[in-house]
Scaffold this active site. Structure first.
Site, PDB file in Angstrom:
ATOM      1  CD  GLU A 102     -55.405  10.667  36.906  1.00  0.00           C
ATOM      2  OE1 GLU A 102     -56.184  11.380  36.272  1.00  0.00           O
ATOM      3  OE2 GLU A 102     -55.495   9.421  36.936  1.00  0.00           O
TER       4      GLU A 102
ATOM      5  CB  ALA B 177     -59.959 -10.160  36.640  1.00  0.00           C
TER       6      ALA B 177
END
Length: 134
Positions: A55, A46
């Site tokens: 990655e 959030a």
């Protein structure tokens, strides 16, 4: 491991994405020299700046297990019409792992209907890494 197998692993990782804010599910699969495949998916928060890219999650898994074996190939997949590439931050994180193993991995940028293959050094020319600190 074929490119198609690595892409399938990245797509399976994307299916586990926690991306309730962007709805942009990304998956990554990293192939190491010993044949191991480590996957990651993006994890949003959030507080947007705290989000983690797929990655980066995969590289953190590798390094946290002290499992450095040379990065050979990376597949990155996500939604959208075009193949996606690692963001700038992820290019740098992948470069760190690649330099630790002395490799210049292929990056498979995967879209729904096509794949673009480029070397990491093409995505991040003149990269800064461990060798730069010597």
């Amino acid at each position: 491991m074929t490119d198609e197998d690595l892409i399938a692993a990245a797509r399976a990782a994307a299916a586990k994405s926690y991306s309730p804010y962007s709805n942009f599910a990304v998956g990554a699969a990293l192939l190491l020299q010993d044949g191991s495949v480590v996957t990651g998916t993006n994890v949003e928060n959030a507080s947007y700046g705290l989000a983690l890219c797929a990655e980066t999650v995969a590289v953190a898994k590798i390094l946290s297990e002290n499992w450095v074996g040379g990065l050979e190939k990376v597949a990155v997949t996500g939604p959208g019409a075009d193949p996606i590439t690692p963001c700038g931050r992820c290019r740098q994180v992948l470069n760190e792992l690649a330099q630790l193993g002395g490799t210049d991995p292929d990056i498979l940028c995967v879209g729904p209907d096509s794949v673009t293959k480029v070397r990491l050094s093409e995505l991040l020319p003149h990269a800064f890494g461990p060798a730069s600190l010597a």
